[in-house]
Design an enzyme around this catalytic site. Structure first.
Site, short mmCIF file in Angstrom:
data_model
loop_
_atom_site.label_atom_id
_atom_site.label_comp_id
_atom_site.label_asym_id
_atom_site.label_seq_id
_atom_site.Cartn_x
_atom_site.Cartn_y
_atom_site.Cartn_z
N LYS A 43 0.83 -1.21 0.00
CA LYS A 43 0.00 0.00 0.00
C LYS A 43 0.87 1.26 0.00
CE LYS A 43 -2.57 0.98 3.84
NZ LYS A 43 -2.59 2.35 4.37
N SER A 44 1.86 1.31 0.88
CA SER A 44 2.72 2.51 0.97
C SER A 44 3.40 2.77 -0.37
CB SER A 44 3.84 2.27 1.98
OG SER A 44 3.40 2.56 3.26
N ASP A 63 2.66 -0.43 12.16
CA ASP A 63 1.34 -0.95 11.79
C ASP A 63 1.10 -2.36 12.32
OD1 ASP A 63 0.74 1.41 10.53
OD2 ASP A 63 1.50 0.75 8.59
C1 S3P Z 1 2.84 5.18 6.15
C2 S3P Z 1 3.52 5.55 7.26
C3 S3P Z 1 3.10 5.22 8.62
C4 S3P Z 1 2.10 4.06 8.63
C5 S3P Z 1 1.03 4.21 7.59
C6 S3P Z 1 1.64 4.33 6.21
C7 S3P Z 1 3.35 5.62 4.84
O1 S3P Z 1 2.49 6.35 9.19
O2 S3P Z 1 1.52 3.94 9.91
O3 S3P Z 1 0.18 3.09 7.63
O4 S3P Z 1 2.91 5.09 3.80
O5 S3P Z 1 4.21 6.51 4.81
P1 S3P Z 1 3.37 7.47 9.94
O6 S3P Z 1 4.43 7.81 9.00
O7 S3P Z 1 2.47 8.64 10.19
O8 S3P Z 1 3.84 6.81 11.19
#
Ligand code: S3P
Length: 435
Positions: free
Chosen positions: A21-22, A312
Site C-alpha cells: 500500500k505505501s 502498523d
Molecule cells: C505510512 C507511514 C506510517 C504508517 C502508515 C503508512 C506511509 O504512518 O503507519 O500506515 O505510507 O508513509 P506514519 O508515517 O504517520 O507513522
C-alpha cells in the site's frame, strides 16, 4: 459485515499478498509528477490507494487501469474543480499536501471522520516554514485542509515525531521548491519515498538519520513493479506461528528493512521462519518467507526506537503477546493513539473481551501471556488493522468469536478473508452486503 470465526486447524500452502500500500501510493504520486509515462504492475487495490488515485485524477492526471496494469501519464497538475477526498487515508492527505503546497493553485483536502480527527499540524508546520500557505480546522490542527499554492523554499527541519508520512510530505514539497532541504529523523522510518525518488531519476542523499534533497527536480516516468505488502503478510505469519501444524510460504513480499521489524520481534519471541530468494526489484528488497508453527512463543520487550519499523504491526504483536510465555511490554508507541483509531485503546479494549491480560499505558501496553483466549463479540472500531488482528485472535480462541464491522479490511487489504480461505481457514460471513 460481521465475521464469525472459531478455532481453526493448520494453515497450509503458498500465497502471495497484494502489492504494498505505501509503495503503491508513492508510485501513483511519482508517476503523476514525472515526465512521460509510468506503468505500475501489482498495485494495491486497497480503498486507501484508490483515494490517492482519484485525487490525482481530479488534479487532471490521466490514469488508466487495464487488467493488472495501471498507466499514469505524468503532467502538470491542474486546479481541482472540487474538494479532494482522501477517505480514510493519512498517507494520501499528508503526501499530497506536500505536492499541492508547491502548485500554482488552490485546493482543499478532506476525509472521513477518522481522518478529519488526525493531526495535521505536523505537516502544516514544515510546509509553512517552506513558504507554503496551508490552513486547517481548530487552529491549523485538523482537516479539512486548504492549500493556496506558493513558490516554496527548502528548509532545514528536525522532525519531532518519527513519521514517514511527514518526511515524505517534505521531500515531495522540496521537489517544487528552490534551494535544498535537510531533514533529520528522530528514528529511521520507512524509506520508500527516498528509494522511489532515486528510481525515478531523482537526487537524494541519506546519511544516517539525515536526508538531503535538492529542489526543483525533474523526474522521469518508469515501469515499476510493487512488491507484496509486508504488513499484510504479517497476519499470515502470525496465524502460522500460532496454529498447530501450520506451514506456509509467502512469495514475492517486500523485505525493506525499514518495514520488517516484525521479523526481528518474532525472532526474539522464538518464532520459526526462513527468508528465501532475496533480491532487489525497482530499488526495493523482495523475497519469500516460509513460516512454521512454533509451539510456545516467549513474551518480548519492545523499545521506542523499534516502534517506527513495526508501527502498523503493533496491534498484531499484542495478539501474539497475549498467548506467549511471560510479559510483553511495548513502550514509546504513543503514535498509535493517532492512527485510524486510538490503537492502544482499541486493541486493549477488544483483547480484554477475549480474556487477555493486557494493561493500557499512555505510550503502549503491558501484557501478561495467558494459556488461551476466549471467543467473544469484538469490534474493529472501523480500523482495518484492528479488524485483521482480532481475526487472528479469533482463529486461536476457544469458542466462537464474532468480529463486528470487519468490512473495513478493504481499506488496506480487500482480499484478506479470501486469502485466508485459500489456506483452508474456515469462518462465516454474517452479512453479505460487504459493509
Ligand atoms: C505510512 C507511514 C506510517 C504508517 C502508515 C503508512 C506511509 O504512518 O503507519 O500506515 O505510507 O508513509 P506514519 O508515517 O504517520 O507513522
Amino acid at each position: 459485515m460481521d465475521i464469525i470465526v472459531e478455532k481453526n486447524s493448520r494453515l497450509k500452502g503458498e500465497i502471495e499478498v497484494p502489492g504494498d500500500k505505501s509503495i503503491s501510493h508513492r508510485a501513483l504520486i511519482f508517476g503523476s509528477i514525472s515526465e512521460g509515462r509510468t506503468e505500475i504492475s501489482n498495485i494495491s487495490k486497497s480503498i486507501d490507494c484508490l483515494s490517492t488515485l482519484n485525487c490525482l485524477k481530479n488534479l487532471g492526471i490521466k490514469i488508466e487501469e487495464k487488467q493488472d496494469l495501471v498507466t499514469v501519464q505524468g503532467d502538470e497538475l491542474k486546479e481541482p474543480k472540487n474538494i479532494l477526498d482522501c477517505g480514510n487515508s493519512g498517507t494520501t492527505m499528508r503526501l499530497l499536501s506536500g505536492v499541492l503546497s508547491g502548485q500554482p493553485f488552490y485546493s482543499v483536502l478532506t476525509g472521513d471522520s477518522s481522518l478529519r480527527n488526525r493531526p495535521m499540524d505536523r505537516i502544516i508546520k514544515p510546509l509553512k516554514m517552506m513558504g507554503g500557505e496551508i490552513y486547517g480546522r481548530e487552529n491549523n490542527r485538523f482537516p479539512p485542509l486548504t492549500i493556496i499554492g506558493k513558490k516554496l523554499s527548502g528548509i532545514n527541519f528536525k522532525m519531532e515525531v518519527a513519521s514517514a508520512q511527514v518526511k515524505s510530505c517534505i521531500i515531495l514539497a522540496t521537489l517544487f521548491a528552490n534551494g535544498y532541504t535537510r531533514i533529520e529523523e528522530p528514528y529511521q522510518t520507512r524509506d520508500h519515498t527516498e528509494r522511489m525518488l532515486k528510481f525515478f531519476n531523482g537526487e537524494i542523499e541519506i546519511r544516517e538519520n539525515k536526508i538531503f534533497v535538492i529542489g526543483n527536480q525533474k523526474l522521469k516516468g518508469r515501469e515499476i513493479y510493487i512488491p507484496g505488502d509486508f504488513s499484510s503478510a504479517c497476519y499470515f505469519i502470525a496465524g502460522s506461528l500460532l496454529i498447530p501444524e501450520s506451514e506456509i510460504l509467502i512469495k514475492n513480499v517486500g523485505l525493506n528493512p525499514t518495514r520488517t521489524g516484525f521479523l526481528k520481534i518474532i525472532e526474539r519471541m522464538g518464532g520459526k521462519f526462513e527468508i528465501l530468494n532475496k533480491k532487489e526489484i525497482c530499488n526495493e528488497p523482495i523475497g519469500d518467507i516460509r513460516i512454521y508453527y512454533t509451539k510456545k512463543l516467549n513474551g518480548v520487550e519492545i523499545y521506542p526506537e523499534e516502534v517506527p519499523n513495526i508501527i502498523d504491526e503493533i496491534p498484531l504483536i499484542a495478539v501474539l503477546g497475549s498467548v506467549s510465555r511471560g510479559k510483553t511490554i511495548v513502550s514509546g508507541a504513543k503514535e498509535l493513539r493517532v492512527k485510524e483509531s486510538d490503537r492502544i485503546k482499541s486493541i486493549t479494549t477488544e483483547l480484554k473481551k477475549m480474556k487477555a491480560n493486557i494493561e493500557e499505558k499512555e505510550d503502549g501496553f503491558i501484557i501478561e501471556g495467558v494459556d488461551r483466549l476466549d471467543g467473544a463479540i469484538v469490534d474493529s472500531w472501523d480500523d482495518h488493522r484492528i479488524a485483521m488482528s482480532l481475526f487472528i485472535a479469533g482463529l486461536i480462541a476457544d469458542g466462537k468469536t464474532v468480529l463486528k464491522n470487519a468490512g473495513c479490511v478493504k481499506i488496506s487489504f480487500p482480499e484478506f478473508f479470501d486469502k485466508f480461505k485459500g489456506l483452508g481457514v474456515y469462518f462465516e460471513i454474517s452479512d453479505q452486503k460487504g459493509e
